[in-house]
Design a protein around this motif. Sequence first.
Motif, PDB file in Angstrom:
ATOM      1  N   UNK A  38      35.973  26.376 -87.236  1.00 52.07           N
ATOM      2  CA  UNK A  38      35.329  25.815 -86.040  1.00 52.07           C
ATOM      3  C   UNK A  38      36.355  25.574 -84.933  1.00 52.07           C
ATOM      4  N   UNK A  39      37.573  25.181 -85.323  1.00 44.47           N
ATOM      5  CA  UNK A  39      38.622  24.968 -84.322  1.00 44.47           C
ATOM      6  C   UNK A  39      38.985  26.280 -83.633  1.00 44.47           C
ATOM      7  N   UNK A  40      39.126  27.340 -84.416  1.00 46.84           N
ATOM      8  CA  UNK A  40      39.453  28.647 -83.835  1.00 46.84           C
ATOM      9  C   UNK A  40      38.317  29.110 -82.917  1.00 46.84           C
ATOM     10  N   UNK A  41      37.077  28.918 -83.333  1.00 51.74           N
ATOM     11  CA  UNK A  41      35.930  29.293 -82.502  1.00 51.74           C
ATOM     12  C   UNK A  41      35.936  28.522 -81.192  1.00 51.74           C
ATOM     13  N   UNK A  42      36.241  27.229 -81.267  1.00 45.75           N
ATOM     14  CA  UNK A  42      36.287  26.393 -80.061  1.00 45.75           C
ATOM     15  C   UNK A  42      37.365  26.893 -79.100  1.00 45.75           C
ATOM     16  N   UNK A  98      42.146  20.559 -75.274  1.00 43.29           N
ATOM     17  CA  UNK A  98      43.357  19.835 -75.665  1.00 43.29           C
ATOM     18  C   UNK A  98      43.562  19.964 -77.174  1.00 43.29           C
ATOM     19  N   UNK A  99      44.768  20.360 -77.553  1.00 39.68           N
ATOM     20  CA  UNK A  99      45.199  20.346 -78.949  1.00 39.68           C
ATOM     21  C   UNK A  99      46.288  19.283 -79.056  1.00 39.68           C
ATOM     22  N   UNK A 100      45.956  18.142 -79.683  1.00 40.86           N
ATOM     23  CA  UNK A 100      46.860  16.996 -79.725  1.00 40.86           C
ATOM     24  C   UNK A 100      47.485  16.852 -81.101  1.00 40.86           C
ATOM     25  N   UNK A 101      48.812  16.799 -81.144  1.00 41.52           N
ATOM     26  CA  UNK A 101      49.543  16.689 -82.398  1.00 41.52           C
ATOM     27  C   UNK A 101      50.160  15.305 -82.540  1.00 41.52           C
ATOM     28  N   UNK A 125      40.936  18.927 -80.030  1.00 44.54           N
ATOM     29  CA  UNK A 125      41.239  19.188 -81.441  1.00 44.54           C
ATOM     30  C   UNK A 125      42.474  18.370 -81.783  1.00 44.54           C
ATOM     31  N   UNK A 126      42.353  17.508 -82.780  1.00 45.63           N
ATOM     32  CA  UNK A 126      43.489  16.683 -83.212  1.00 45.63           C
ATOM     33  C   UNK A 126      44.106  17.304 -84.457  1.00 45.63           C
ATOM     34  N   UNK A 127      45.428  17.301 -84.517  1.00 45.97           N
ATOM     35  CA  UNK A 127      46.153  17.759 -85.694  1.00 45.97           C
ATOM     36  C   UNK A 127      47.023  16.586 -86.140  1.00 45.97           C
ATOM     37  N   UNK A 133      42.798   8.009 -88.680  1.00 42.51           N
ATOM     38  CA  UNK A 133      43.420   7.489 -87.459  1.00 42.51           C
ATOM     39  C   UNK A 133      42.434   7.544 -86.300  1.00 42.51           C
ATOM     40  N   UNK A 134      42.746   6.771 -85.263  1.00 46.83           N
ATOM     41  CA  UNK A 134      41.867   6.729 -84.095  1.00 46.83           C
ATOM     42  C   UNK A 134      41.791   8.080 -83.412  1.00 46.83           C
ATOM     43  N   UNK A 135      42.915   8.780 -83.346  1.00 49.84           N
ATOM     44  CA  UNK A 135      42.925  10.100 -82.720  1.00 49.84           C
ATOM     45  C   UNK A 135      42.050  11.073 -83.508  1.00 49.84           C
ATOM     46  N   UNK A 136      42.191  11.061 -84.834  1.00 56.05           N
ATOM     47  CA  UNK A 136      41.409  11.978 -85.679  1.00 56.05           C
ATOM     48  C   UNK A 136      39.916  11.684 -85.578  1.00 56.05           C
ATOM     49  N   UNK A 137      39.545  10.407 -85.607  1.00 51.51           N
ATOM     50  CA  UNK A 137      38.130  10.027 -85.626  1.00 51.51           C
ATOM     51  C   UNK A 137      37.438  10.298 -84.299  1.00 51.51           C
ATOM     52  N   UNK A 138      38.177  10.277 -83.202  1.00 53.42           N
ATOM     53  CA  UNK A 138      37.556  10.421 -81.883  1.00 53.42           C
ATOM     54  C   UNK A 138      37.675  11.822 -81.286  1.00 53.42           C
ATOM     55  N   UNK A 139      38.405  12.703 -81.960  1.00 52.31           N
ATOM     56  CA  UNK A 139      38.501  14.088 -81.497  1.00 52.31           C
ATOM     57  C   UNK A 139      37.231  14.850 -81.864  1.00 52.31           C
TER      58      UNK A 139
END
Length: 327
Positions: A38-42, A98-101, A125-127, A133-139
């Motif tokens: 799904x990330x690649x499709x996005x 945005x791809x956030x690491x 997309x969060x990595x 984490x807050x970043x993971x849950x809200x991405x």
Amino acid sequence: MNDIQAPADILASAHRTLGIEIAALQALDQRLDGDFGRAVTLIMQCAGRVVVTGLGKSGHIARKIAATLASTGTPALFMHGAEAVHGDLGMLTAQDLVLALSHSGAGQELLTILSVAKRMGVPIIAMTGNPQSELARNADLHLNTHVTQEACPLNLAPTASTTAMLALGDAVAVACLEARGFSAEDFALSHPGGTLGRRLLTRVRDIMRQGAALPVVAAGTSITDALTEMSAKGMGMAIVVDAQRHPVGIFTDGDLRRLIERHGDIRPLTVENGMSAHPRSVGPATLAIEAATLMDAGRLNQMLVIDRDGLLLGALHMHDLLAAKVI
């Protein structure tokens, strides 16, 4: 000052580090699921650029992932997490992604970026290594790079975790590359200054000798006159043409030696007595590296360039390919 470790201990440390990082990658491989697809499709649906962001060691990995994406057909750029909240967020547009690491997924700067991106309607997309984490849950999507331990014996320095991020970023870039049908020629277009670019973009017409630089003689020319033309043009051959400028043969240094061995006195002879008929040739649009392969296979130092009607356009010497750094 600490004593220098014994070579066996140093080698054992390297094996331990690599073993931990290999185990982290194996666990990452087993954990991949539908969210990766799904990330690649996005990303493939993104009309703008993939804006890759991070801080610290994750920021270094983010910069490399952005470069890999950009060089493999996915428009991308790196945005430093700290600089973003001090003005660089202005580079973000509503068409971007945005791809956030972040290993922890808790960095305040990235959470600020997330908030702004959400207001703009930009997919995120969060990595991270922490799915809770807050970043993971809200991405919009989360790619899990969790590792059970770092290779650092203190379990502090980002090592296995950054390896996992880097490998997952490569997997994303390659999946996008394959989905786009990105070819070696496409790669060369974005790397025109490199060796691959030269090999895949340079055509015969770009480096062939032509016009007055060609050693051309007419059929019936004496060997002595042909040698004068050969010496003047420095290609180690003379191209023999008919009245319509169709090549009918080439006379090379090797042909000269063989002619002398057979006849001794070559002054009464013409180029037809020693030339090689039906010379090998290529078209001007042929890739230079393909011409080099043909020349190497035929053990040729020279090759003619002709048009669709068989008329002489130019000639290549192996030295020309070397000078152009095609080989």
